[in-house]
Motif scaffolding. Structure first.
Motif, short mmCIF file in Angstrom:
data_model
loop_
_atom_site.label_atom_id
_atom_site.label_comp_id
_atom_site.label_asym_id
_atom_site.label_seq_id
_atom_site.Cartn_x
_atom_site.Cartn_y
_atom_site.Cartn_z
N LEU A 189 15.39 8.65 -0.97
CA LEU A 189 15.38 7.45 -0.54
C LEU A 189 16.05 6.22 -1.54
N LEU A 190 15.79 6.56 -2.68
CA LEU A 190 16.35 5.97 -3.77
C LEU A 190 17.73 5.61 -3.72
N PRO A 230 0.72 -1.10 0.12
CA PRO A 230 0.00 0.03 0.10
C PRO A 230 0.82 1.08 0.05
N ALA A 231 0.43 2.45 -0.68
CA ALA A 231 0.90 3.52 -0.53
C ALA A 231 1.61 3.92 0.88
N THR A 232 1.05 3.69 1.92
CA THR A 232 1.63 4.02 3.06
C THR A 232 3.06 3.35 3.50
N ARG A 233 3.38 2.39 2.66
CA ARG A 233 4.60 1.53 2.96
C ARG A 233 5.63 2.12 1.99
N ILE A 234 5.48 3.10 1.20
CA ILE A 234 6.23 3.17 0.09
C ILE A 234 7.61 3.82 0.54
N ASP A 235 7.60 4.28 1.58
CA ASP A 235 9.25 4.55 2.16
C ASP A 235 10.00 3.49 2.33
N ARG A 236 9.47 2.38 2.69
CA ARG A 236 10.11 1.29 2.95
C ARG A 236 10.52 0.63 1.41
N VAL A 237 9.65 0.89 0.48
CA VAL A 237 9.98 0.12 -0.66
C VAL A 237 11.02 0.76 -1.67
#
Lengths: 331, 331
Positions: free
Chosen positions: B232-233, B197-204
């Motif tokens: 974060l990339l 989900p978009a809420t996990r984007i920082d981990r992905v």
């Protein structure tokens, strides 16, 4: 095993060759660690620019070299049984009349497939999207939409259907294109929708939306796409050459691009290489100049050595080597 | 059928829109020939720049328009039941508080898949081959080999997994890449190796070799990839935006490209479009500027009208229309 029972392998590299072709001490040491048991059967010398070549030839049984010595080879290398080239193309060694009958020559055909497939996929889509023009527009800060349909259904004529040609065929099929293979004998292959012998090329070229040149350079393919053959292409067709420059008349191709007879071209191979700074090809419209990068990958020397070790195991077992260059066909 | 029983369809186009969006007399006539029986149920008016808009709204039942009128719509268009947009993105119409409850709004989601798949395949391979740098070298007549391995095994994080996102996913899978989808709810899909989900984007994001932005522009996605998220990339990662400019902070992206923190980017969407000639993006290193061409094809208006007729058949049959824009989600 007594040292004398070991086979002598000599690695030879011209320093002027691209760095990823260099057979260095480090590359050899790493490969020997990956193939420890086989490496123990070898005594290895590593030479550059022929500096220790004559001494090495005196006792070498095996050799890996991008440009093997051709003069009086039997005399200078009385024990030599097998020469492995670093690259895939051996056109620089033709005709093979210098090669003693009892020395086998192998090339690196098959080393370039996966990378060539990616590169052909990219080149087809880039030409289809008119990317050379789009990027020229970017340079000029010009916003001009060039809309193109999906590439599926377009026809790719692939000249040569060996390692590179099949990679090109896979690329085109993956994009939903129709693939017509031109091969020496026109033998059908599962990957192509149709296959024709080289003698029929004049009838096939007018059907191409894209021509991909993927054959070895041999006396039969040199100049194959001269001005009159290129003129058979339909208006707006495009050409990709990932094989050898000598197969295509670049002057004729350049003229067609200059007057818009073709929509674009991607050339990855030139003669000579590097392409001289003064060449008009650098600035030909809708021509993408790639510096011989479509088929090679980083770590190429490691890859060459790993493949050599596989073949060496066959050699020790008395089996037929892979990638033996045919003396008549020249590839 | 008496003329009065026909439904009134009004086609409206701003002349400033790209030519392939234009709903012309010719495009309509050709579409009506392709859908003769359905076309007989219609009375059609064709307007430009709102010149006949108010008169048309007075009796229109149906409308196709890239920028539907929002002011006092119910009052001006008492019979209007259905508005079809010409494009896929409707971010310019949000929030949908102007849309009466009994008027349905449909977009052209799904129109762009095959072309977007080709474009994503090209963009991924071009970034992987460092093509922006290679073509800059060509411009400077510099022969410099940049060798890259096949792209298979690299990871693509696809943000948004609707029509465009799935096209991006198919492109990446076809190249043997790993696909991670970021969706609103993180619902798994067969095309992706994983979905979050978009809420996990920082981990992905730190896992991405390539980020493909393919989501609609909504209040939730506006500014989604701001400077801190882009940071974060991993070094050398690359970004492709085929969706909407407002999702990504282009100033932050440009800074990262200038200092080599990212290996490249392909941007097909800008705000405003056309990208002004003075924009620094035109000359940002390793950035490919495409003029909004990755998802559209020639004959787009024909395609829009054909899809509209399919939906019109559903409308007449009392079936639920395809591509209804959700009033809450905004796409």
């Amino acid at each position: 095993m007594p040292r004398s029972a070991r086979l002598h392998l000599h690695l030879e590299t011209p320093r002027t060759s691209p760095a990823h072709f260099h057979l260095t001490e480090e590359a050899w040491a790493a490969a020997a660690r990956r193939h420890r048991a086989l490496a123990r059967r070898l005594r290895v010398t590593i030479g550059w620019d022929g500096e220790i070549l004559d001494a090495a030839l005196g006792s070498a049984d095996l050799m890996i070299d991008s440009t093997p010595p051709r003069e009086r080879l039997r005399e200078r290398a009385p024990r030599l049984k097998w020469i492995q080239t670093t690259g895939a193309g051996v056109e620089g060694l033709l005709p093979l009349d210098w090669l003693p009958d009892d020395i086998v020559l192998t090339n690196n055909s098959g080393a370039h497939g996966p990378k060539a497939e990616d590169s052909c996929t990219m080149a087809l889509l880039a030409l289809h999207a008119r990317l050379p023009q789009v990027m020229a527009n970017q340079r000029d800060r010009v916003w001009r939409q060039i809309l193109t349909p999906p590439i599926a259904g377009a026809t790719a004529v692939v000249i040569g259907f060996g390692d590179l040609g099949q990679a090109a065929g896979r690329a085109a099929k993956k994009l939903g294109m129709k693939v017509i293979a031109i091969t020496r004998r026109g033998t059908a292959t599962r990957l192509a929708d149709a296959a024709y012998p080289a003698t029929r090329i004049d009838r096939v070229l007018p059907r191409a939306d894209y021509v991909i040149v993927a054959s070895p350079l041999t006396p039969l393919t040199r100049g194959l796409l001269g001005a009159s053959r290129l003129a058979l292409l339909k208006p707006g067709a495009a050409l990709i050459n990932i094989a050898r420059a000598g197969i295509v008349d670049y002057e004729a191709l350049r003229g067609m691009l200059e007057r818009g007879a073709l929509s674009g071209a991607v050339l990855d191979v030139f003669d000579p290489e590097p392409l001289p700074a003064g060449s008009p090809l650098w600035s030909t419209p809708n021509l993408m100049v790639l510096p011989h990068i479509t088929c090679d990958r980083p770590g190429y020397a490691d890859f060459v050595l790993d493949r050599w070790f596989e073949n060496f195991e066959r050699f020790l077992g008395g089996k037929r080597l892979k990638n033996i260059v045919d003396r008549q066909l020249g590839y």
